[in-house]
Write a protein that holds these residues in place. Structure first.
Motif, PDB file in Angstrom:
ATOM      1  N   LYS A   1     119.909  84.380   1.378  1.00 24.84           N
ATOM      2  CA  LYS A   1     120.847  85.011   0.437  1.00 24.84           C
ATOM      3  C   LYS A   1     120.142  86.067  -0.422  1.00 24.84           C
ATOM      4  O   LYS A   1     120.590  87.204  -0.526  1.00 24.84           O
ATOM      5  CB  LYS A   1     121.483  83.946  -0.484  1.00 24.84           C
ATOM      6  N   THR A   2     119.038  85.650  -1.055  1.00 27.79           N
ATOM      7  CA  THR A   2     118.322  86.566  -1.958  1.00 27.79           C
ATOM      8  C   THR A   2     117.764  87.759  -1.197  1.00 27.79           C
ATOM      9  O   THR A   2     117.851  88.899  -1.657  1.00 27.79           O
ATOM     10  CB  THR A   2     117.198  85.804  -2.692  1.00 27.79           C
ATOM     11  N   THR A   3     117.223  87.508  -0.017  1.00 24.60           N
ATOM     12  CA  THR A   3     116.678  88.608   0.777  1.00 24.60           C
ATOM     13  C   THR A   3     117.775  89.624   1.102  1.00 24.60           C
ATOM     14  O   THR A   3     117.562  90.834   1.000  1.00 24.60           O
ATOM     15  CB  THR A   3     116.038  88.060   2.077  1.00 24.60           C
TER      16      THR A   3
ATOM     17  N   LEU B   1     124.635  89.932  -8.021  1.00 25.80           N
ATOM     18  CA  LEU B   1     124.301  88.826  -8.922  1.00 25.80           C
ATOM     19  C   LEU B   1     123.643  87.709  -8.125  1.00 25.80           C
ATOM     20  O   LEU B   1     124.248  87.168  -7.193  1.00 25.80           O
ATOM     21  CB  LEU B   1     125.573  88.311  -9.614  1.00 25.80           C
ATOM     22  N   ASP B   2     122.394  87.375  -8.479  1.00 29.20           N
ATOM     23  CA  ASP B   2     121.652  86.350  -7.748  1.00 29.20           C
ATOM     24  C   ASP B   2     121.592  85.059  -8.559  1.00 29.20           C
ATOM     25  O   ASP B   2     120.766  84.923  -9.444  1.00 29.20           O
ATOM     26  CB  ASP B   2     120.241  86.842  -7.414  1.00 29.20           C
ATOM     27  N   GLU B   3     122.467  84.135  -8.273  1.00 18.86           N
ATOM     28  CA  GLU B   3     122.553  82.847  -8.966  1.00 18.86           C
ATOM     29  C   GLU B   3     122.480  83.024 -10.488  1.00 18.86           C
ATOM     30  O   GLU B   3     121.681  82.353 -11.148  1.00 18.86           O
ATOM     31  CB  GLU B   3     121.433  81.908  -8.482  1.00 18.86           C
ATOM     32  N   PRO B   4     123.304  83.909 -11.050  1.00 18.91           N
ATOM     33  CA  PRO B   4     123.148  84.243 -12.468  1.00 18.91           C
ATOM     34  C   PRO B   4     123.496  83.087 -13.401  1.00 18.91           C
ATOM     35  O   PRO B   4     123.092  83.105 -14.557  1.00 18.91           O
ATOM     36  CB  PRO B   4     124.136  85.398 -12.674  1.00 18.91           C
TER      37      PRO B   4
HETATM   38 MG   LIG Z   1     117.671  82.813  -3.553  1.00 18.06          MG
END
Ligand SMILES: [Mg+2]
Ligand SMILES: Nc1ncnc2c1ncn2[C@@H]1O[C@H](COP(=O)(O)OP(=O)(O)O)[C@@H](O)[C@H]1O
Length: 390
Positions: free
Chosen positions: A60-62, A175-178
């Motif tokens: 996901k983050t990548t 938004l990354d797990e904000p």
């Molecule tokens: Mg991640």
């Protein structure tokens, strides 16, 4: 043509290559020998709230960092507002990112933090002030403008981080797990607020989460990821009601799984706990399958056997209070139990150790080929139960 498809044709959604859309076209990213993102294609429409959902490590983050420009794909194309951004620096892209760690400048006030990006771009003072005030108002933080980050709670700091991204008026917000660091109540409030802000501004949101409840509550569409790929891309209702695989079925919401074999009797699966009726068609006799039933479709009764075609008797071994619902754990055998969930106003009073019938309708059963692992790694999802190996 049905009413529904007519409506859909009439209001065709704007295309992913229009302003504010994002297209990932066969994108791959490897670290060492491992693919973090594997030939992934995805079209995100302008103004859409799209969540990337999956367990830790699924990429996901990548994926998000490649859209932002902090990582570069080994293969494939990424387009924002219809233009390829391959090779383009992050600050030149029409996106902003909100991370889980707020990363505010500790020596600056709230207002200075929010103004930072506008300063860098030499926005004139009068406009800068107006935009900072507007962004702070949007996240209800105007009256904290002169505080330092250390004088704010975690939730307030995250609001400032959001304002700092919104003030730049990007076409796309990443938004990354904000909300992952916030406690539950605050997280749920912020979910509502984020959704309202997104709808009001009409911005495209790409929201990363491992929390299925969060994805279900906020998203227009959810991309469920697995091993660097998208396993299913659909709206929340479809993901929940018609998961394409046992992986999606178990990662989103809870499931009871029964392993078995499709029997010669139409729509029936033979398990070691007897036959399970389904309305499924198109499976071949003898095929190994997993029959899945969600806990909210399991009914409980004591005394004489219920009329439903699918019923098993077991012993109640646990009750958990979930607030709006009660959850019952019924043991069927040494290695198998079934979870039933009943809305609190309708919840039966049962004694631990009592003999109870679990029943469910054939329409509530979904079948999946029994050749794949069940999703693991989600915090809020599922205890899955399984039938013992046969
Ligand atoms: Mg991640
Ligand atoms: N900078 C990196 N170096 C090496 N491996 C990485 C790096 N970033 C991510 N990975 C690996 O890529 C995979 C996907 O990671 P990530 O995109 O962070 O997943 P998620 O955000 O879904 O938890 C994981 O196996 C992770 O260990």
């Amino acid at each position: 043509m049905t009413m529904e498809s007519e409506t859909r044709t009439a209001a065709a959604p704007p295309q992913a290559d229009a302003v504010g859309g994002v297209v990932l076209d066969r994108v791959s990213k490897r670290y060492g020998g491992q693919a973090a993102v594997d030939d992934l294609s995805l079209e995100i429409r302008p103004g859409e709230f799209l969540s990337l959902l999956g367990p830790s490590g699924c990429g996901k983050t990548t994926t998000l960092r490649m859209i932002a420009g902090f990582e570069h794909p080994d293969a494939g194309d990424i387009r924002i507002s219809g233009r390829s951004v391959i090779g383009q620096a992050p600050y030149r892209r029409d996106v902003n990112t909100v991370f889980q760690a707020y990363a505010l400048f500790p020596h600056m006030t709230v207002a200075q933090n929010v103004a930072y990006g506008l300063h860098e771009r030499r926005v004139a003072r009068v406009e800068l002030r107006a935009r900072v005030a507007e962004a702070l108002a949007m996240v209800q933080m105007r009256r904290f403008a002169d505080r330092k980050p250390s004088q704010l709670s975690g939730g307030q700091q995250q609001r400032v981080a959001l304002a700092r991204a919104l003030v730049n008026r990007p076409a796309v917000l990443l938004l990354d797990e904000p909300l992952a660091a916030l406690d539950r109540k605050l997280r749920e409030e912020m979910q509502l607020e984020l959704k309202l802000i997104q709808a009001k501004l009409g911005l495209t949101f790409v929201f990363v989460t491992h929390d299925q409840a969060e994805a279900l509550s906020m998203s227009d569409r959810i991309a469920v990821m697995r091993d660097g790929r998208i396993e299913q891309l659909d709206d929340a209702t479809t993901i929940y009601r018609a998961p394409v695989s046992a992986y999606v079925a178990s990662f989103v919401g809870q499931q009871n799984f029964f392993s078995g074999v499709v029997s010669a009797v139409g729509g029936e699966v033979q398990t070691s706990y007897g036959p399970i009726s389904t309305v499924s068609t198109g499976l071949s006799v003898g095929q190994r399958v997993r029959a899945a039933v969600r806990p909210e479709f399991v009914e409980l009764a004591t005394g004489s056997p219920p009329g439903d075609t699918n019923r098993v008797e077991g012993r109640l071994i646990g009750v958990s209070h979930l607030g709006e619902a009660q959850q019952y754990l019924v043991q069927l055998g040494p290695e198998l139990s079934v979870i039933a969930r009943v809305a609190t106003p309708l919840a039966p009073k049962l004694q631990i150790g009592e003999s109870v019938w679990c029943s469910w309708r054939a329409e509530s059963v979904q079948l999946f080929p029994d050749d794949e692992p069940i999703a693991t790694g989600s915090l809020s999802a599922p205890t899955t139960t399984a039938i013992p190996a046969q």
